[in-house]
Design a protein around this motif. Structure first.
Motif, PDB file in Angstrom:
ATOM      1  N   ASN A 279      -6.044  -9.885  -1.675  1.00  0.00           N
ATOM      2  CA  ASN A 279      -5.411 -10.433  -2.193  1.00  0.00           C
ATOM      3  C   ASN A 279      -3.649  -9.669  -2.582  1.00  0.00           C
ATOM      4  OD1 ASN A 279      -3.501 -12.083  -3.820  1.00  0.00           O
ATOM      5  ND2 ASN A 279      -4.201 -13.588  -4.016  1.00  0.00           N
ATOM      6  N   GLU A 280      -3.199  -9.341  -2.243  1.00  0.00           N
ATOM      7  CA  GLU A 280      -2.909  -7.966  -2.427  1.00  0.00           C
ATOM      8  C   GLU A 280      -1.707  -8.234  -3.363  1.00  0.00           C
ATOM      9  OE1 GLU A 280      -1.434  -9.869  -0.054  1.00  0.00           O
ATOM     10  OE2 GLU A 280      -1.638  -8.894   2.484  1.00  0.00           O
ATOM     11  N   LEU A 281      -1.348  -9.408  -4.201  1.00  0.00           N
ATOM     12  CA  LEU A 281      -0.886  -9.942  -5.682  1.00  0.00           C
ATOM     13  C   LEU A 281      -2.428 -10.015  -7.220  1.00  0.00           C
ATOM     14  CD1 LEU A 281       1.689 -12.867  -5.577  1.00  0.00           C
ATOM     15  CD2 LEU A 281       1.791 -10.186  -6.396  1.00  0.00           C
ATOM     16  N   ALA A 282      -3.378 -10.496  -6.571  1.00  0.00           N
ATOM     17  CA  ALA A 282      -4.008  -9.783  -7.327  1.00  0.00           C
ATOM     18  C   ALA A 282      -4.623  -7.991  -7.480  1.00  0.00           C
ATOM     19  CB  ALA A 282      -5.394 -11.423  -7.029  1.00  0.00           C
ATOM     20  N   LEU A 283      -4.991  -7.718  -6.354  1.00  0.00           N
ATOM     21  CA  LEU A 283      -5.227  -6.650  -6.828  1.00  0.00           C
ATOM     22  C   LEU A 283      -4.193  -5.612  -7.436  1.00  0.00           C
ATOM     23  CD1 LEU A 283      -7.456  -4.491  -6.023  1.00  0.00           C
ATOM     24  CD2 LEU A 283      -6.336  -4.230  -3.892  1.00  0.00           C
ATOM     25  N   GLY A 284      -2.665  -6.222  -7.059  1.00  0.00           N
ATOM     26  CA  GLY A 284      -1.942  -5.356  -7.954  1.00  0.00           C
ATOM     27  C   GLY A 284      -1.762  -5.492  -9.120  1.00  0.00           C
ATOM     28  N   TYR A 285      -2.235  -6.772 -10.058  1.00  0.00           N
ATOM     29  CA  TYR A 285      -1.704  -7.012 -11.269  1.00  0.00           C
ATOM     30  C   TYR A 285      -3.557  -6.301 -11.949  1.00  0.00           C
ATOM     31  CZ  TYR A 285       1.182 -10.636 -10.508  1.00  0.00           C
ATOM     32  OH  TYR A 285       2.223 -11.367  -9.496  1.00  0.00           O
ATOM     33  N   ALA A 286      -4.191  -6.825 -11.075  1.00  0.00           N
ATOM     34  CA  ALA A 286      -5.369  -6.098 -11.431  1.00  0.00           C
ATOM     35  C   ALA A 286      -5.177  -4.274 -12.120  1.00  0.00           C
ATOM     36  CB  ALA A 286      -6.940  -5.447 -10.683  1.00  0.00           C
ATOM     37  N   GLY A 287      -4.717  -4.068 -10.900  1.00  0.00           N
ATOM     38  CA  GLY A 287      -4.581  -2.575 -10.830  1.00  0.00           C
ATOM     39  C   GLY A 287      -3.347  -2.028 -12.053  1.00  0.00           C
TER      40      GLY A 287
ATOM     41  N   PHE B  56       0.513   0.783  -6.573  1.00  0.00           N
ATOM     42  CA  PHE B  56       0.058   1.647  -5.705  1.00  0.00           C
ATOM     43  C   PHE B  56      -1.047   0.694  -4.981  1.00  0.00           C
ATOM     44  CE2 PHE B  56       0.946   6.011  -7.764  1.00  0.00           C
ATOM     45  CZ  PHE B  56       1.505   5.895  -6.444  1.00  0.00           C
ATOM     46  N   ALA B  57      -1.688  -0.291  -6.285  1.00  0.00           N
ATOM     47  CA  ALA B  57      -3.498  -1.241  -5.610  1.00  0.00           C
ATOM     48  C   ALA B  57      -2.955  -2.083  -4.978  1.00  0.00           C
ATOM     49  CB  ALA B  57      -3.304  -1.511  -6.846  1.00  0.00           C
TER      50      ALA B  57
ATOM     51  N   ALA C  19      -0.200  -1.494  -2.313  1.00  0.00           N
ATOM     52  CA  ALA C  19       0.429  -1.138  -0.902  1.00  0.00           C
ATOM     53  C   ALA C  19      -1.347  -0.395  -0.274  1.00  0.00           C
ATOM     54  CB  ALA C  19       0.593  -0.009  -1.143  1.00  0.00           C
ATOM     55  N   LEU C  20      -2.287  -0.588  -1.311  1.00  0.00           N
ATOM     56  CA  LEU C  20      -3.663  -0.622  -0.798  1.00  0.00           C
ATOM     57  C   LEU C  20      -4.068  -1.751  -0.255  1.00  0.00           C
ATOM     58  CD1 LEU C  20      -6.120   1.148  -1.412  1.00  0.00           C
ATOM     59  CD2 LEU C  20      -7.345   1.097  -2.923  1.00  0.00           C
ATOM     60  N   ALA C  21      -4.150  -2.293  -0.974  1.00  0.00           N
ATOM     61  CA  ALA C  21      -4.053  -4.121   0.024  1.00  0.00           C
ATOM     62  C   ALA C  21      -3.570  -4.375   1.415  1.00  0.00           C
ATOM     63  CB  ALA C  21      -4.568  -5.172  -1.391  1.00  0.00           C
ATOM     64  N   TRP C  22      -1.912  -4.374   0.914  1.00  0.00           N
ATOM     65  CA  TRP C  22      -1.329  -4.137   2.283  1.00  0.00           C
ATOM     66  C   TRP C  22      -1.500  -3.683   2.740  1.00  0.00           C
ATOM     67  CZ3 TRP C  22       1.612  -1.922   5.395  1.00  0.00           C
ATOM     68  CH2 TRP C  22       2.838  -2.320   5.777  1.00  0.00           C
ATOM     69  N   VAL C  23      -2.760  -2.478   3.552  1.00  0.00           N
ATOM     70  CA  VAL C  23      -2.681  -1.585   4.254  1.00  0.00           C
ATOM     71  C   VAL C  23      -3.798  -1.663   4.847  1.00  0.00           C
ATOM     72  CG1 VAL C  23      -3.360   0.776   5.026  1.00  0.00           C
ATOM     73  CG2 VAL C  23      -1.465   0.558   3.602  1.00  0.00           C
ATOM     74  N   TYR C  24      -5.198  -2.518   3.618  1.00  0.00           N
ATOM     75  CA  TYR C  24      -6.366  -2.832   4.306  1.00  0.00           C
ATOM     76  C   TYR C  24      -6.005  -4.078   4.937  1.00  0.00           C
ATOM     77  CZ  TYR C  24     -10.545  -4.813   3.468  1.00  0.00           C
ATOM     78  OH  TYR C  24     -12.323  -5.050   3.979  1.00  0.00           O
ATOM     79  N   ASN C  25      -5.281  -5.067   4.530  1.00  0.00           N
ATOM     80  CA  ASN C  25      -5.168  -6.184   5.033  1.00  0.00           C
ATOM     81  C   ASN C  25      -4.791  -5.771   6.942  1.00  0.00           C
ATOM     82  OD1 ASN C  25      -6.288  -7.478   3.424  1.00  0.00           O
ATOM     83  ND2 ASN C  25      -4.962  -8.233   2.638  1.00  0.00           N
ATOM     84  N   LYS C  26      -3.809  -4.903   7.071  1.00  0.00           N
ATOM     85  CA  LYS C  26      -3.612  -4.861   7.714  1.00  0.00           C
ATOM     86  C   LYS C  26      -4.918  -4.039   9.185  1.00  0.00           C
ATOM     87  CE  LYS C  26       1.162  -5.327   7.441  1.00  0.00           C
ATOM     88  NZ  LYS C  26       1.123  -6.703   7.850  1.00  0.00           N
ATOM     89  N   PHE C  27      -5.547  -3.641   8.622  1.00  0.00           N
ATOM     90  CA  PHE C  27      -6.429  -3.409   9.377  1.00  0.00           C
ATOM     91  C   PHE C  27      -7.610  -4.082   9.209  1.00  0.00           C
ATOM     92  CE2 PHE C  27      -5.218   1.008   8.438  1.00  0.00           C
ATOM     93  CZ  PHE C  27      -5.431   1.469   9.751  1.00  0.00           C
ATOM     94  N   ALA C  28      -7.497  -5.763   8.975  1.00  0.00           N
ATOM     95  CA  ALA C  28      -9.327  -6.345   8.812  1.00  0.00           C
ATOM     96  C   ALA C  28      -8.737  -7.363   9.464  1.00  0.00           C
ATOM     97  CB  ALA C  28      -8.587  -6.789   7.157  1.00  0.00           C
TER      98      ALA C  28
END
Length: 81
Positions: free
Chosen positions: A6-14, A69-70, A72-81
């Protein structure tokens, strides 16, 4: 199949972790602890200083950067997942 982040959740945590780190560094710097790290942080971040306003603006800057940054990291990860 890999689970997507979840990009937003990881962004908020970051953002929260980054802001908390900046707050603790500001408090520690004012107490004389981690003065070297506080000096480096003042060089690396435009808005951070050891004044109360400087700590608050540093927190805001860290939160924004941590979120971006968090996310973007989740977004890129989801592109590979």
């Amino acid at each position: 199949m890999a689970e997507k982040l979840n990009e937003l959740a990881l962004g908020y945590a970051g953002a929260i972790v980054s802001a908390a780190g900046m707050l603790l560094l500001g408090i520690g710097g004012n107490m004389g602890m981690y003065s070297g790290a506080a000096q480096q942080m003042m060089q690396w971040h435009m808005f951070f200083s050891l004044t109360p306003i400087g700590i608050m603006t540093g927190i805001a800057e860290a939160a924004i950067m941590g979120f971006v940054f968090a996310y973007a990291l989740a977004w890129v990860y989801n592109k590979f997942a």
